[in-house]
Structure formats: structure tokens, C-alpha cells
Design a protein around this motif. Structure first.
Motif, PDB file in Angstrom:
ATOM      1  N   ASP A  27      32.897  16.413 -15.061  1.00  0.00           N
ATOM      2  CA  ASP A  27      31.947  15.775 -15.142  1.00  0.00           C
ATOM      3  C   ASP A  27      30.495  15.415 -16.029  1.00  0.00           C
ATOM      4  O   ASP A  27      30.451  14.201 -16.093  1.00  0.00           O
ATOM      5  N   ALA A  28      30.809  16.399 -16.816  1.00  0.00           N
ATOM      6  CA  ALA A  28      30.204  16.158 -18.353  1.00  0.00           C
ATOM      7  C   ALA A  28      30.954  15.603 -18.692  1.00  0.00           C
ATOM      8  O   ALA A  28      29.593  14.242 -19.226  1.00  0.00           O
ATOM      9  N   ARG A  29      32.131  15.587 -18.985  1.00  0.00           N
ATOM     10  CA  ARG A  29      32.195  14.690 -20.275  1.00  0.00           C
ATOM     11  C   ARG A  29      32.599  12.675 -19.081  1.00  0.00           C
ATOM     12  O   ARG A  29      31.915  11.563 -20.198  1.00  0.00           O
ATOM     13  N   LEU A  30      32.382  12.935 -17.395  1.00  0.00           N
ATOM     14  CA  LEU A  30      32.517  11.666 -17.322  1.00  0.00           C
ATOM     15  C   LEU A  30      30.938  11.154 -17.653  1.00  0.00           C
ATOM     16  O   LEU A  30      30.378   9.693 -18.189  1.00  0.00           O
ATOM     17  N   LEU A  31      29.905  11.552 -17.236  1.00  0.00           N
ATOM     18  CA  LEU A  31      28.813  11.683 -17.676  1.00  0.00           C
ATOM     19  C   LEU A  31      28.403  11.311 -18.990  1.00  0.00           C
ATOM     20  O   LEU A  31      27.380  10.372 -19.582  1.00  0.00           O
ATOM     21  N   ALA A  32      28.638  11.612 -20.090  1.00  0.00           N
ATOM     22  CA  ALA A  32      28.582  11.693 -21.693  1.00  0.00           C
ATOM     23  C   ALA A  32      28.840   9.646 -22.007  1.00  0.00           C
ATOM     24  O   ALA A  32      28.256   9.558 -22.449  1.00  0.00           O
ATOM     25  N   ARG A  33      30.186  10.027 -21.124  1.00  0.00           N
ATOM     26  CA  ARG A  33      31.248   8.773 -20.776  1.00  0.00           C
ATOM     27  C   ARG A  33      30.045   7.596 -20.517  1.00  0.00           C
ATOM     28  O   ARG A  33      30.505   6.290 -21.791  1.00  0.00           O
ATOM     29  N   VAL A  34      29.634   8.004 -19.454  1.00  0.00           N
ATOM     30  CA  VAL A  34      29.185   6.558 -19.156  1.00  0.00           C
ATOM     31  C   VAL A  34      27.794   6.687 -20.131  1.00  0.00           C
ATOM     32  O   VAL A  34      27.298   5.223 -20.486  1.00  0.00           O
ATOM     33  N   ASP A  35      26.773   6.911 -20.508  1.00  0.00           N
ATOM     34  CA  ASP A  35      25.553   7.284 -21.217  1.00  0.00           C
ATOM     35  C   ASP A  35      25.990   6.469 -22.245  1.00  0.00           C
ATOM     36  O   ASP A  35      25.151   5.882 -22.402  1.00  0.00           O
ATOM     37  N   THR A  70      34.656  15.300  -4.567  1.00  0.00           N
ATOM     38  CA  THR A  70      34.540  14.955  -6.210  1.00  0.00           C
ATOM     39  C   THR A  70      34.000  13.316  -6.109  1.00  0.00           C
ATOM     40  O   THR A  70      33.057  13.622  -7.097  1.00  0.00           O
ATOM     41  N   ARG A  71      34.210  12.509  -5.482  1.00  0.00           N
ATOM     42  CA  ARG A  71      33.867  11.110  -5.260  1.00  0.00           C
ATOM     43  C   ARG A  71      31.895  11.200  -5.265  1.00  0.00           C
ATOM     44  O   ARG A  71      31.085  10.234  -5.884  1.00  0.00           O
ATOM     45  N   GLU A  72      31.960  12.621  -4.171  1.00  0.00           N
ATOM     46  CA  GLU A  72      30.284  12.017  -4.476  1.00  0.00           C
ATOM     47  C   GLU A  72      29.177  12.920  -4.839  1.00  0.00           C
ATOM     48  O   GLU A  72      28.391  12.670  -5.270  1.00  0.00           O
ATOM     49  N   ARG A  73      30.073  14.369  -5.538  1.00  0.00           N
ATOM     50  CA  ARG A  73      28.986  14.464  -6.596  1.00  0.00           C
ATOM     51  C   ARG A  73      29.814  13.793  -7.493  1.00  0.00           C
ATOM     52  O   ARG A  73      28.333  14.233  -8.210  1.00  0.00           O
ATOM     53  N   GLN A  74      30.214  13.454  -7.766  1.00  0.00           N
ATOM     54  CA  GLN A  74      29.992  12.935  -9.623  1.00  0.00           C
ATOM     55  C   GLN A  74      29.100  11.351  -9.579  1.00  0.00           C
ATOM     56  O   GLN A  74      28.315  10.811 -10.088  1.00  0.00           O
ATOM     57  N   ARG A  88      29.534   3.926   3.051  1.00  0.00           N
ATOM     58  CA  ARG A  88      29.393   5.185   3.521  1.00  0.00           C
ATOM     59  C   ARG A  88      29.078   5.875   2.001  1.00  0.00           C
ATOM     60  O   ARG A  88      27.523   6.458   2.609  1.00  0.00           O
ATOM     61  N   LEU A  89      29.854   5.770   1.642  1.00  0.00           N
ATOM     62  CA  LEU A  89      29.369   7.118   0.030  1.00  0.00           C
ATOM     63  C   LEU A  89      28.353   6.265  -0.634  1.00  0.00           C
ATOM     64  O   LEU A  89      27.068   7.521  -1.076  1.00  0.00           O
ATOM     65  N   ALA A  90      27.852   5.369  -0.645  1.00  0.00           N
ATOM     66  CA  ALA A  90      27.329   4.438  -1.440  1.00  0.00           C
ATOM     67  C   ALA A  90      25.953   5.010  -0.374  1.00  0.00           C
ATOM     68  O   ALA A  90      25.013   5.054  -0.928  1.00  0.00           O
ATOM     69  N   ALA A  91      26.015   4.723   1.076  1.00  0.00           N
ATOM     70  CA  ALA A  91      24.694   4.897   2.194  1.00  0.00           C
ATOM     71  C   ALA A  91      23.801   5.885   1.675  1.00  0.00           C
ATOM     72  O   ALA A  91      22.731   6.662   1.056  1.00  0.00           O
ATOM     73  N   ARG A  92      25.090   6.961   1.811  1.00  0.00           N
ATOM     74  CA  ARG A  92      24.898   8.546   2.469  1.00  0.00           C
ATOM     75  C   ARG A  92      24.114   8.927   0.443  1.00  0.00           C
ATOM     76  O   ARG A  92      23.506   9.843   0.899  1.00  0.00           O
ATOM     77  N   ILE A  93      24.711   8.508  -0.240  1.00  0.00           N
ATOM     78  CA  ILE A  93      23.919   8.985  -1.457  1.00  0.00           C
ATOM     79  C   ILE A  93      22.499   7.966  -1.868  1.00  0.00           C
ATOM     80  O   ILE A  93      21.982   8.631  -3.107  1.00  0.00           O
ATOM     81  N   GLY A  94      22.173   7.624  -1.329  1.00  0.00           N
ATOM     82  CA  GLY A  94      21.137   5.912  -2.299  1.00  0.00           C
ATOM     83  C   GLY A  94      21.838   5.068  -3.360  1.00  0.00           C
ATOM     84  O   GLY A  94      20.750   5.244  -3.713  1.00  0.00           O
TER      85      GLY A  94
END
Length: 214
Positions: free
Chosen positions: A20-28, A49-53, A75-81
Motif C-alpha cells: 500500500d505504501a509503495r502504491l501511494l508513493a508511486r501514484v503521488d 485489499t482493493r477497498e483498502r487501497q 459498488r466499491l466506488a459508491a461505498r468509498i465515495g
């Protein structure tokens, strides 16, 4: 779709990333270089994992003013806003997703190599249509191949046209000239030696490519 969202530029799609941390750094790094949309996609992860990320990416996207679009799962998109969802041919009914997400969400649909799919998608409420693969793609090596003419023919739909599949800064100007509003890239950005530099190279394609005559 909110009119404030940019309609042209680099549409970054996340790679399958377990950390997760690497994903955020790469996207940043990619958002900091000027990608205008982000799609969260992880074909290898389980639902938790998908919902958390995806949830973790939301504040990052907010900071950059970039919409977060969830692949496959409205549905995941709606759930997390999240700001929207992207549907492939097996990801459910477009009209049902539109009704569930509301009018403000971005709803995109993969139309592969078929203009008829794009017309149907827009009629059902899609905000953008995605065509591809235009070139051989390491992500989907056996994907159907789309033509430049498909982009030109979709202009009357009056929604952003997304090109995907093996796009490089070298072949992207032809896509932009044919009418691509957004260049969707995964490996071309995230597997590049310098992802931020790759984003800037794709962005430059919008400056040099002439607008195609209809």
C-alpha cells in the motif's frame, strides 16, 4: 460528470501493487507530474485489499484535485465515495451503475474496437468511452485492436474519448490527432524508469498534435 473535471490529458491507471505504501508513493509521483485522472485497478488483489487501497488513494487524489475512478466495481466506488467508476463488458449494466452513482459521478465504459458499444454506452449514461487496444500492450497482450478511425467516428458522441493499449509518447500524437482526449496508461508510466518524466512526455503530446478534422 462534473464540468470542472479536465477533459484532456493523461489518465493514469494503477498497476497491480501489493504494498500500500509503495502504491501511494508511486501514484503521488505521477499525480505530481500532471496526470489529470486516476483509475484504481488491481486485478490481482482480493476485495478487502482493493477497498483498502482505493480508500487510501482518495485523500491523495483530493490533494491534487484529480478524480479517482474505480475499475470494474461501481459498488466499491459508491461505498468509498470515489468520483466514479469504469466498467468493462462484464462489469454490469451501465444504466444501473449510473442510477446508483448519481449524475455527478464519472462513469466510463470500455468499448474495445466497437463504435456501436460506445453509442449504447453514452445512451445509457456513460460520461466517457474508452477504445483500445491501439497498440500491443504488456498488460493485455491479446486484447482486441482498435483503429484510429474509431476515435474519429466517435466524435459526434460529444463525450471524452479515451485511448488505451500500448500507448507511448512516440505513438500518442497520432491518437490525439485522431481525437483522443485522454491517454490511458499503466505500464507506460508506472514501469518507466522515471514515471514523472513519462507523464510529462505524454502531456507534451497534447501540445504538438494537431486537432483532427471531423
Amino acid at each position: 460528470m462534473h464540468s470542472s473535471w479536465p477533459r484532456r490529458g493523461v489518465y493514469a491507471i494503477t498497476p497491480d501493487e501489493t504494498d500500500d505504501a509503495r502504491l501511494l508513493a508511486r501514484v503521488d509521483a505521477v499525480l505530481g507530474a500532471g496526470a489529470v485522472w486516476l483509475q484504481y485497478r488491481n486485478k490481482a488483489a482480493d476485495a478487502a485489499t482493493r477497498e483498502r487501497q482505493a480508500t487510501a488513494l482518495l485523500p491523495l487524489c483530493r490533494r491534487y484535485g484529480v478524480p479517482l475512478i474505480v475499475n470494474d466495481d461501481w459498488r466499491l466506488a459508491a461505498r468509498i465515495g470515489a468520483d466514479g467508476a469504469h466498467l468493462g463488458e462484464d462489469d454490469g449494466d451501465v444504466a444501473a451503475a449510473r442510477q446508483a452513482l448519481g449524475t455527478g459521478a464519472i462513469l466510463g465504459v470500455s468499448c474495445y474496437d466497437q463504435g456501436a458499444l460506445a453509442r449504447d454506452a453514452v445512451a445509457a449514461g456513460a460520461d466517457y468511452v474508452a477504445f483500445g487496444a491501439f497498440f500491443p500492450s504488456p498488460t493485455k497482450p491479446h486484447a482486441r485492436r482498435a483503429s484510429l478511425q474509431l476515435l474519429r467516428d466517435a466524435a459526434p458522441l460529444a463525450v471524452p474519448r479515451v485511448a488505451i493499449g500500448g500507448i507511448t509518447p512516440d505513438n500518442a500524437p497520432a491518437l490525439v490527432a485522431a481525437g483522443a482526449d485522454l491517454l490511458a496508461v499503466i505500464s507506460g508510466v508506472f514501469d518507466a524508469p522515471d514515471p514523472a518524466a513519462a507523464v510529462r512526455a505524454y502531456r507534451a503530446c497534447f501540445d504538438v498534435a494537431p486537432t483532427s478534422p471531423l
